[in-house]
Design an enzyme around this catalytic site. Structure first.
Site, mmCIF file in Angstrom:
data_model
loop_
_atom_site.group_PDB
_atom_site.id
_atom_site.type_symbol
_atom_site.label_atom_id
_atom_site.label_comp_id
_atom_site.label_asym_id
_atom_site.label_seq_id
_atom_site.Cartn_x
_atom_site.Cartn_y
_atom_site.Cartn_z
ATOM 1 N N THR A 193 1.000 -1.111 -0.106
ATOM 2 C CA THR A 193 -0.003 -0.008 -0.064
ATOM 3 C C THR A 193 0.886 1.043 0.005
ATOM 4 O OG1 THR A 193 -0.040 0.089 2.404
ATOM 5 C CG2 THR A 193 -1.867 -0.970 1.450
ATOM 6 N N LYS A 238 0.440 3.905 4.001
ATOM 7 C CA LYS A 238 0.682 3.462 5.578
ATOM 8 C C LYS A 238 2.080 4.223 5.914
ATOM 9 C CE LYS A 238 -2.094 -0.558 5.307
ATOM 10 N NZ LYS A 238 -2.534 -2.060 5.226
HETATM 11 C C1 LIG Z 1 -3.337 -3.000 4.677
HETATM 12 C C2 LIG Z 1 -2.954 -4.247 4.178
HETATM 13 C C3 LIG Z 1 -3.587 -4.464 2.862
HETATM 14 C C4 LIG Z 1 -4.667 -3.932 2.101
HETATM 15 O O1 LIG Z 1 -4.580 -2.572 1.836
HETATM 16 P P1 LIG Z 1 -6.041 -1.996 1.527
HETATM 17 O O2 LIG Z 1 -5.418 -0.576 0.772
HETATM 18 O O3 LIG Z 1 -6.652 -1.664 2.612
HETATM 19 O O4 LIG Z 1 -6.863 -2.640 0.487
HETATM 20 C C5 LIG Z 1 -3.072 -5.771 2.447
HETATM 21 N N1 LIG Z 1 -2.142 -6.362 3.223
HETATM 22 C C6 LIG Z 1 -1.502 -6.045 4.206
HETATM 23 C C7 LIG Z 1 -0.524 -7.086 4.608
HETATM 24 C C8 LIG Z 1 -2.052 -4.910 4.577
HETATM 25 O O5 LIG Z 1 -1.576 -4.508 6.023
#
Ligand SMILES: *Cc1c(COP(=O)(O)O)cnc(C)c1O
Length: 428
Positions: A232, A235
């Site tokens: 992503t 984050k």
């Molecule tokens: C946050 C996350 C996702 C999903 O991301 P989204 O943008 O919410 O769809 C996938 N894999 C991991 C390990 C994550 O922490």
């Protein structure tokens, strides 16, 4: 500016739609007014937000730069080429696909590139720190693929590499997946690579949580080891809400075809432009310093919570997040979340490995330092934050009018006033 820029005229929006304008200012007030400790959130820059709020949102650009199914793509091609080149340079990757709409969409594309329905994947189990898209029954990934799950070791509470090896030999998965959403420690990518090679599996790393720390060179990179890395961008990385994939040259065509046309339609060009801005930010010394501080802050927060009886699983953290066991203070994860919420502290309840509670109650909380570090807080502030969390969790109440809720909220206000999120006056 010589030209009117369309996309950031808040006055006009407020005049036309005060209801939604009120949500936007209300949310900004919420961000500024409390402590944001959700490990998967961050505050992206005004520059990233400006690219997001632009007329690039209008453009249809199915396909890839220079190979579009629509005319008029010269400008957006520049944005996507910059995003691709900057992403490749940032991670030292052969290839980057910057079109996935989110982390889950990026993961869908990886499944599409490498697996046929019914084929086997070996991944971390959700209750031990994996992710919904890693083969859980409620997700497409568990409905359409045969998922085998490894967990953590009971003693170390860290990834059980011997179990990964044993299950890989037994099930011969097509793909082995490392990564998750509640793994406080760095992952031994070399060990995973060796296991994948032994059984002839593709090695995939879902770096959604920690890719920002890799970008800032604060922790080791999975890119030299993995066939494919999905992530992503919103984050620790601090970009727009979106996703991306990097892979080796060998898998370039498979990944590109899986993102479009297999899984997605038109790319979100405003978001891709914002990703380009973010990748440029991540290549600066300031961002590297930020990533280093995120990790230093997380270590102090985890340790100090431990001193208050709120034990970090695995004994601490190497990353931006820690997972804490509340059984020692006899509070559930759900109660801790509610008590913190009433005191101006936003965090989430989380299952801990071998959790005796149901997931919607849970015995743990997860905390992360991306947001507070963006606000400029350091290790001293983390000791203070840990004390406030402990006060709210152990002595507090879900009622915001309770004396402890008020007391902690007062201290939180003092802290966030000294380290404001999105300091006034806002630019733009
Ligand atoms: C946050 C996350 C996702 C999903 O991301 P989204 O943008 O919410 O769809 C996938 N894999 C991991 C390990 C994550 O922490």
């Amino acid at each position: 500016m010589s030209e009117t820029f369309y996309g950031s005229d808040f006055e006009a929006l407020a005049a036309f739609d005060p209801d939604i304008a009120g949500v936007l200012t209300g949310e900004l007030g919420r961000l500024r007014g409390g402590l944001q400790l959700i490990a998967s959130e961050n505050f992206s820059s005004p520059e990233v937000l400006t690219a997001l709020g632009s007329t690039l949102s209008n453009k249809y650009a199915e396909g890839y730069p220079g190979r579009r199914y629509y005319g008029g793509c010269a400008e957006v091609d520049v944005a996507e080429e910059l995003a691709i080149e900057r992403c490749k340079a940032l991670f030292g990757a052969d290839h980057a696909n910057v079109q996935p709409h989110s982390g889950a969409s990026a993961n869908q594309a990886v499944y599409g590139a490498f697996l046929k329905p019914g084929e086997t994947i070996l991944a971390m189990s959700l209750p031990h720190g994996g992710h919904l898209t890693h083969g859980t029954k409620v997700s497409f990934s568990g409905k359409w693929f045969d998922a085998v799950h490894y967990g953590v070791d009971k003693e170390t509470e860290d990834v059980d590499y011997d179990e990964v090896e044993r299950l890989a030999r037994e099930h011969r998965p097509k793909v082995i997946l490392a990564g998750g959403s509640a793994i406080p420690r760095t992952i031994d990518f070399a060990r995973f690579r060796a296991i994948a090679d032994e059984v002839g599996a593709i090695f995939w790393v879902d770096a959604a949580h920690f890719i920002g720390l890799v970008a800032g060179k604060a922790i080791p990179s999975p890119v030299p080891y993995a066939d494919v890395v999905s992530f992503t961008t919103h984050k620790v990385l601090r970009g727009p809400r979106s996703g991306a994939i990097v892979c080796t040259e060998e898998h370039r065509a498979a990944i590109d075809k899986a993102v479009f046309p297999m899984m997605q339609g038109g790319p979100q060009m405003h978001t891709i432009a914002a990703k380009a801005v973010n990748f440029k930010e991540c290549a600066t010394p300031e961002y590297a310093e930020y990533a280093r501080q995120v990790v230093a802050n997380a270590a102090v927060l985890a340790e100090t919570l431990g001193e208050h009886g709120i034990r970090p699983t695995t004994g601490g953290t190497d990353t931006h997040l820690s997972l804490h066991d509340l059984q020692g203070v006899l509070v559930t994860g759900a109660d801790a979340e509610a008590r913190c919420d009433a005191a101006g502290i936003t965090l989430n309840k989380n299952a801990i490995p071998f959790d005796p509670q149901k997931p919607n109650i849970a015995s743990g909380i997860r905390v992360g330092t991306p947001c507070v570090t963006t606000q400029g807080m350091g290790e001293d502030e983390m000791r203070r934050v840990a004390a406030l969390i402990a006060r709210a969790v152990v002595d507090g109440d879900a009622d915001p009018e309770h004396a402890v809720s008020r007391e902690v909220r007062g201290a939180v206000t003092e802290l966030v006033d000294a380290f404001p999120a999105y300091p006034r006056p806002a630019r733009g």
